[in-house]
Scaffold this motif. Structure first.
Motif, mmCIF file in Angstrom:
data_model
loop_
_atom_site.group_PDB
_atom_site.id
_atom_site.type_symbol
_atom_site.label_atom_id
_atom_site.label_comp_id
_atom_site.label_asym_id
_atom_site.label_seq_id
_atom_site.Cartn_x
_atom_site.Cartn_y
_atom_site.Cartn_z
ATOM 1 N N MET A 288 -20.495 -20.598 -38.433
ATOM 2 C CA MET A 288 -19.627 -21.040 -39.514
ATOM 3 C C MET A 288 -19.200 -19.864 -40.396
ATOM 4 N N ASN A 289 -20.161 -19.019 -40.807
ATOM 5 C CA ASN A 289 -19.814 -17.903 -41.686
ATOM 6 C C ASN A 289 -18.811 -16.952 -41.054
ATOM 7 N N ALA A 290 -18.821 -16.849 -39.727
ATOM 8 C CA ALA A 290 -17.887 -15.950 -39.049
ATOM 9 C C ALA A 290 -16.442 -16.376 -39.270
ATOM 10 N N LEU A 291 -16.220 -17.648 -39.595
ATOM 11 C CA LEU A 291 -14.877 -18.173 -39.802
ATOM 12 C C LEU A 291 -14.386 -18.017 -41.240
ATOM 13 N N LEU A 292 -15.262 -17.581 -42.138
ATOM 14 C CA LEU A 292 -14.880 -17.457 -43.540
ATOM 15 C C LEU A 292 -13.938 -16.275 -43.737
ATOM 16 N N GLU A 293 -12.900 -16.514 -44.529
ATOM 17 C CA GLU A 293 -11.905 -15.494 -44.815
ATOM 18 C C GLU A 293 -11.725 -15.365 -46.328
ATOM 19 N N PRO A 294 -11.257 -14.208 -46.788
ATOM 20 C CA PRO A 294 -11.012 -14.039 -48.220
ATOM 21 C C PRO A 294 -10.132 -15.164 -48.777
ATOM 22 N N GLY A 295 -10.520 -15.647 -49.947
ATOM 23 C CA GLY A 295 -9.782 -16.715 -50.609
ATOM 24 C C GLY A 295 -10.388 -18.091 -50.405
ATOM 25 N N MET A 296 -11.198 -18.258 -49.362
ATOM 26 C CA MET A 296 -11.831 -19.562 -49.116
ATOM 27 C C MET A 296 -12.885 -19.839 -50.189
ATOM 28 N N VAL A 297 -13.068 -21.110 -50.499
ATOM 29 C CA VAL A 297 -14.038 -21.524 -51.511
ATOM 30 C C VAL A 297 -15.286 -22.065 -50.811
ATOM 31 N N VAL A 298 -16.450 -21.594 -51.285
ATOM 32 C CA VAL A 298 -17.724 -21.965 -50.668
ATOM 33 C C VAL A 298 -18.758 -22.308 -51.727
ATOM 34 N N ARG A 299 -19.872 -22.834 -51.233
ATOM 35 C CA ARG A 299 -21.025 -23.154 -52.067
ATOM 36 C C ARG A 299 -22.260 -22.618 -51.337
ATOM 37 N N HIS A 300 -23.234 -22.102 -52.079
ATOM 38 C CA HIS A 300 -24.496 -21.638 -51.496
ATOM 39 C C HIS A 300 -25.435 -22.837 -51.488
ATOM 40 N N PRO A 301 -25.898 -23.282 -50.302
ATOM 41 C CA PRO A 301 -26.701 -24.504 -50.224
ATOM 42 C C PRO A 301 -28.026 -24.440 -50.980
ATOM 43 N N GLY A 302 -28.586 -23.261 -51.135
ATOM 44 C CA GLY A 302 -29.869 -23.138 -51.824
ATOM 45 C C GLY A 302 -29.761 -22.810 -53.296
ATOM 46 N N MET A 303 -28.550 -22.568 -53.781
ATOM 47 C CA MET A 303 -28.336 -22.165 -55.173
ATOM 48 C C MET A 303 -27.195 -22.948 -55.800
ATOM 49 N N PRO A 304 -27.362 -24.258 -55.971
ATOM 50 C CA PRO A 304 -26.264 -25.068 -56.522
ATOM 51 C C PRO A 304 -25.829 -24.632 -57.920
ATOM 52 N N GLY A 305 -26.730 -24.028 -58.666
ATOM 53 C CA GLY A 305 -26.412 -23.578 -60.014
ATOM 54 C C GLY A 305 -25.409 -22.439 -60.059
ATOM 55 N N TRP A 306 -25.193 -21.780 -58.917
ATOM 56 C CA TRP A 306 -24.219 -20.696 -58.868
ATOM 57 C C TRP A 306 -22.796 -21.216 -58.943
ATOM 58 N N GLY A 307 -22.602 -22.512 -58.676
ATOM 59 C CA GLY A 307 -21.265 -23.101 -58.700
ATOM 60 C C GLY A 307 -20.464 -22.711 -57.471
ATOM 61 N N LEU A 308 -19.169 -22.897 -57.576
ATOM 62 C CA LEU A 308 -18.285 -22.560 -56.472
ATOM 63 C C LEU A 308 -18.079 -21.054 -56.405
ATOM 64 N N GLY A 309 -17.848 -20.576 -55.193
ATOM 65 C CA GLY A 309 -17.601 -19.157 -55.016
ATOM 66 C C GLY A 309 -16.385 -18.929 -54.150
#
Length: 57
Positions: free
Chosen positions: A1-22
């Motif tokens: 999945m991470n290999a498909l990530l490109e600049p500009g895409m919005v993600v969430r860290h599954p273990g750190m919900p407090g970080w918010g969207l990235g």
């Protein structure tokens, strides 16, 4: 999945919900740089963590 990530895409860290969207800044050699709302710029080792893509944020 991470290999498909490109600049500009919005993600969430599954273990750190407090970080918010990235927003993906770069994805080079298995290292994904993400700028999170509440944690700033973080480099993620995609061999260790699978980021969750967020659609329609």
């Amino acid at each position: 999945m991470n290999a498909l990530l490109e600049p500009g895409m919005v993600v969430r860290h599954p273990g750190m919900p407090g970080w918010g969207l990235g927003q993906v800044q770069s994805n080079i050699g298995g290292r994904v740089t993400v700028n999170f709302e509440h944690a700033g710029k973080v480099v993620i080792d995609s061999k260790q963590i699978t980021l969750e893509r967020v659609f329609g944020h």
